[in-house]
Write a protein that holds these residues in place. Structure first.
Motif, mmCIF file in Angstrom:
data_model
loop_
_atom_site.group_PDB
_atom_site.id
_atom_site.type_symbol
_atom_site.label_atom_id
_atom_site.label_comp_id
_atom_site.label_asym_id
_atom_site.label_seq_id
_atom_site.Cartn_x
_atom_site.Cartn_y
_atom_site.Cartn_z
ATOM 1 N N UNK A 120 0.854 -1.176 0.000
ATOM 2 C CA UNK A 120 0.000 0.000 0.000
ATOM 3 C C UNK A 120 0.897 1.236 0.000
ATOM 4 N N UNK A 121 0.487 2.258 -0.756
ATOM 5 C CA UNK A 121 1.287 3.460 -0.942
ATOM 6 C C UNK A 121 0.515 4.657 -0.398
ATOM 7 N N UNK A 122 1.213 5.527 0.330
ATOM 8 C CA UNK A 122 0.544 6.671 0.954
ATOM 9 C C UNK A 122 1.472 7.871 0.938
ATOM 10 N N UNK A 123 0.878 9.054 0.713
ATOM 11 C CA UNK A 123 1.635 10.300 0.639
ATOM 12 C C UNK A 123 1.167 11.253 1.723
ATOM 13 N N UNK A 124 2.104 11.700 2.573
ATOM 14 C CA UNK A 124 1.794 12.685 3.592
ATOM 15 C C UNK A 124 1.751 14.085 3.010
ATOM 16 N N UNK A 125 1.153 15.009 3.730
ATOM 17 C CA UNK A 125 0.965 16.368 3.216
ATOM 18 C C UNK A 125 2.272 17.137 3.090
ATOM 19 N N UNK A 126 3.322 16.699 3.799
ATOM 20 C CA UNK A 126 4.632 17.342 3.665
ATOM 21 C C UNK A 126 5.517 16.655 2.637
ATOM 22 N N UNK A 127 5.002 15.622 1.974
ATOM 23 C CA UNK A 127 5.737 15.006 0.877
ATOM 24 C C UNK A 127 6.377 13.673 1.168
ATOM 25 N N UNK A 128 6.124 13.073 2.313
ATOM 26 C CA UNK A 128 6.665 11.753 2.616
ATOM 27 C C UNK A 128 5.852 10.661 1.947
ATOM 28 N N UNK A 129 6.436 9.988 0.950
ATOM 29 C CA UNK A 129 5.772 8.896 0.226
ATOM 30 C C UNK A 129 6.270 7.573 0.783
ATOM 31 N N UNK A 130 5.355 6.763 1.297
ATOM 32 C CA UNK A 130 5.706 5.500 1.948
ATOM 33 C C UNK A 130 5.085 4.335 1.195
ATOM 34 N N UNK A 131 5.879 3.298 0.987
ATOM 35 C CA UNK A 131 5.384 2.008 0.525
ATOM 36 C C UNK A 131 5.434 1.066 1.718
ATOM 37 N N UNK A 132 4.280 0.529 2.105
ATOM 38 C CA UNK A 132 4.210 -0.318 3.295
ATOM 39 C C UNK A 132 3.656 -1.692 2.954
ATOM 40 N N UNK A 133 4.047 -2.677 3.747
ATOM 41 C CA UNK A 133 3.476 -4.002 3.644
ATOM 42 C C UNK A 133 1.999 -3.909 4.019
ATOM 43 N N UNK A 134 1.116 -4.349 3.135
ATOM 44 C CA UNK A 134 -0.315 -4.178 3.357
ATOM 45 C C UNK A 134 -0.844 -5.023 4.505
ATOM 46 N N UNK A 135 -0.085 -6.038 4.914
ATOM 47 C CA UNK A 135 -0.528 -6.907 5.994
ATOM 48 C C UNK A 135 -0.062 -6.413 7.357
ATOM 49 N N UNK A 136 1.181 -5.964 7.440
ATOM 50 C CA UNK A 136 1.769 -5.614 8.734
ATOM 51 C C UNK A 136 1.971 -4.120 8.936
ATOM 52 N N UNK A 137 1.990 -3.348 7.848
ATOM 53 C CA UNK A 137 2.277 -1.926 7.950
ATOM 54 C C UNK A 137 3.754 -1.599 7.958
ATOM 55 N N UNK A 138 4.604 -2.592 7.854
ATOM 56 C CA UNK A 138 6.046 -2.342 7.856
ATOM 57 C C UNK A 138 6.437 -1.483 6.652
ATOM 58 N N UNK A 139 7.241 -0.439 6.903
ATOM 59 C CA UNK A 139 7.715 0.412 5.824
ATOM 60 C C UNK A 139 8.727 -0.343 4.976
ATOM 61 N N UNK A 140 8.445 -0.472 3.689
ATOM 62 C CA UNK A 140 9.342 -1.168 2.767
ATOM 63 C C UNK A 140 10.307 -0.194 2.101
ATOM 64 N N UNK A 141 9.831 1.008 1.808
ATOM 65 C CA UNK A 141 10.707 2.099 1.375
ATOM 66 C C UNK A 141 9.974 3.425 1.560
ATOM 67 N N UNK A 142 10.770 4.502 1.604
ATOM 68 C CA UNK A 142 10.203 5.840 1.767
ATOM 69 C C UNK A 142 11.002 6.823 0.931
ATOM 70 N N UNK A 143 10.302 7.716 0.233
ATOM 71 C CA UNK A 143 10.914 8.763 -0.582
ATOM 72 C C UNK A 143 10.260 10.092 -0.217
ATOM 73 N N UNK A 144 11.046 11.131 -0.071
ATOM 74 C CA UNK A 144 10.510 12.455 0.230
ATOM 75 C C UNK A 144 10.428 13.270 -1.057
#
Length: 422
Positions: A120-144
């Motif tokens: 699952x992919x999510x973008x914060x309002x300050x620009x933090x883009x996170x790819x997380x494991x959809x089952x556990x929520x573990x961050x797999x990678x993050x790009x600002x």
């Protein structure tokens, strides 16, 4: 905090799911049938409700029995997973520091679940883009988007509303809009977060639009809009396929596309434009207006989105009310001020229109014959407390319909209604 994941099985994304902003095709159209569209002033039965999401305007994404949404606390924005059946929290993953402005803060976009259902992919309002494991929520990678991609927040309007788009994901890439001199759009490898391309021929500052993917004459393209242009970008390499100049103070709602036609609309007296795309021998497209700046007769849609159904566009037009116009001509079929400004989703022949001022949901028949309201109710307040004064007009999350349920968000509150009477 401990969670049990033993019973959480992740399916492929199916037609009944709502895996991203505005649904499977980003059209705002749900495939659900057999829904209850008449009910009393209290609305359909409430399946569950919570009031612990914190500030934010994210709508939910639903895949299988898991609901993904963005929220916040006093310092941080989060990707949050809930049990879609009960509303119980499964995990929360930090996205970055809390974004605020004088009209309220928190994340704006909707999470996007990959087609395989595992990320699952999510973008914060300050620009933090996170790819997380959809089952556990573990961050797999993050790009600002600012620090890593050189993104530029909008500078020519106050207040700045931060990054508000919802990431677009296909079989290889995740597409975002950092803006600025490196390229308005970026494609990242969805498994690693590494940059695949930037749209170097297009370098506008961003607005607040979530892009769509569309095919014209057999050629796939990303369609995105800024305060200066509407453009088509090749998803394979980021090349500019076409660009249509269009000045807008603030533009938020996603484009609507059908065949070789692209419809866009903005508020603040800008109005709507219909663009016709014609393929050229070199693989690019000519973009010409069928009609443009049709403010006196058309659609001034601010941020609530638009529905294209049976050749007509439905949505809220500032100063004109809920409106229906014919796509190919811009001719207005009807308009009504019987419900206040808001956002909309379509299901089972009806428009579910969600008013921003007080959280009223009205069910309107999706027909060019006229405004025909079937029912209305006001969102239940889980806490029983009045809505905060500073957020009085900020019911901005779009409604969602999936698996026979209607989901309505009002800041920290999320209510799940049963539309099939079960």
């Amino acid at each position: 905090m401990r969670f049990c994941f033993a019973l959480l099985v992740l399916p492929l994304v199916l037609a009944a799911d709502w895996p991203q902003f505005r649904g499977p095709g980003r059209t705002g159209i749900s495939a659900e049938k057999g829904l209850t569209t008449t009910f009393g002033k209290d609305g359909p039965p409430v399946a569950w409700k919570i009031d612990t999401l914190g500030m934010g305007y994210s709508a939910p994404a639903i895949v299988g029995d898991t609901l993904y949404i963005l929220g916040s606390d006093d310092k941080t924005e989060y990707l949050i997973a809930l049990d879609a059946t009960t509303g119980k929290k499964r995990f929360e993953t930090p996205l970055g520091d809390l974004y605020t402005n004088p009209w309220g803060g928190g994340p704006r976009g909707t999470p996007t679940v990959d087609g395989e259902g595992d990320r699952v992919y999510a973008l914060g309002a300050k620009g933090g883009l996170v790819c997380a494991d959809a089952k556990t929520g573990k961050t797999l990678w993050k790009v600002d988007l600012v620090d890593d991609l050189g993104g530029v927040l909008k500078t020519y309007a106050y207040p700045n509303w931060g990054f508000a788009e919802s990431p677009l994901v296909d079989d290889k890439h995740v597409y975002v809009t950092p803006g600025g001199p490196r390229g308005t759009m970026a494609a990242l490898d969805k498994k690693t977060g590494k940059v695949v391309w930037r749209s170097k021929e297009w370098t506008d500052e961003i607005d607040y639009v979530s892009p769509i993917k569309h095919t014209v004459d057999g050629k796939e393209m990303l369609i995105q809009m800024t305060g200066a242009n509407v453009a088509g970008i090749s998803p394979a390499d980021g090349k500019l396929l076409w660009k249509f100049p269009r000045e807008a103070k603030i533009t938020i709602s996603s484009p609507v596309a059908s065949g070789n036609l692209v419809f866009v609309a903005s508020a603040y007296t800008v109005g709507c434009d219909l663009i016709r795309l014609t393929a050229k021998a070199d693989g690019t497209f000519e973009a010409k207006a069928v009609y443009e700046d049709a403010t006196r007769k058309g659609m001034q849609n601010h941020h609530g989105g638009m529905i294209l159904h049976d050749g007509h566009v439905y949505g809220y037009s500032d100063s004109r009310g809920w409106s229906c116009l014919k796509l190919e001509t811009g001719e207005v079929a009807w308009k009504s001020l019987k419900l206040g400004k808001g956002s909309v989703v379509y299901a089972d022949g009806h428009l579910f229109c969600y008013a921003e001022e007080d959280g009223t949901l009205a069910v309107i028949e999706a027909t060019p014959r006229g405004y025909n309201e079937k029912a209305r109710f006001r969102i239940a307040q889980p806490s029983g407390k009045p809505r905060p004064e500073r957020n009085k007009s900020n019911v901005w999350a779009h409604p969602v319909i999936a698996h026979g349920k209607l989901y309505l968000r009002d800041q920290e509150s999320l209510v799940c209604y049963d539309l099939k009477g079960k």
